[in-house]
Design a protein around this motif. Structure first.
Motif: not given
Length: 152
Positions: A49-53, A60-63, A109-113
């Motif tokens: 989650v932190s990586r995305v956040d 792109s980070a989530a993918e 948070g949004d980053s988790a989603k």
């Protein structure tokens, strides 16, 4: 541990006890096993989650995170010619839905989603015909009576 882009590595370690954690999955066992899963893999989930956040381009980070997870699982569980056994694929699908996604979403948070969305997108691309979706722990736990959906 993360690679040079900050994408966590060895995410497939979350699946090491998959068979045992899915066996005879009743409501009380699920609650305990999910707690154990979070205790054991909470730091890795926070890294995901932190990586995305922390990324400028969160999508792109989530993918990238989803792609890394899928590749690790393919390397770990695919048969010699790269095909995935349908029973193993079903186990991976269910384990991800019951444990990985709810743990990610508990980070809030949004980053988790977005992290969960990234995993879903990459999962569907790489595991054809396996378009999984996610839900949070409370919704999933509430779907148990004694057994999940009366199946196990």
């Amino acid at each position: 541990m993360a690679d040079a882009t900050g994408t966590p590595q060895n995410m497939s370690c979350m699946y090491e006890n998959m068979k045992a954690m899915m066996k005879k999955l009743k409501k009380p066992e699920y609650e305990k096993r999910f707690g154990d899963f979070r205790d054991q893999h909470g730091e890795l989930i926070r890294q995901i989650v932190s990586r995305v956040d922390q990324a400028e381009d969160k999508k792109s980070a989530a993918e990238a995170t989803g792609r890394q997870l899928v590749q690790e699982l393919k390397e770990k569980y695919a048969m010699p010619r790269g095909k995935m056994n349908s029973g193993v694929q079903a186990d991976l699908n269910l384990f991800t839905i019951f444990y990985v996604f709810p743990a990610i979403l508990m980070e809030g948070g949004d980053s988790a989603k977005q992290a969960a969305d990234g995993i879903c997108e990459e999962w569907a691309k790489e595991f054809k015909g396996n378009n999984i979706q996610y839900t949070d722990y409370d919704t999933l736990y509430g779907s148990f009576r004694n057994k999940i959906f009366g199946l196990f």
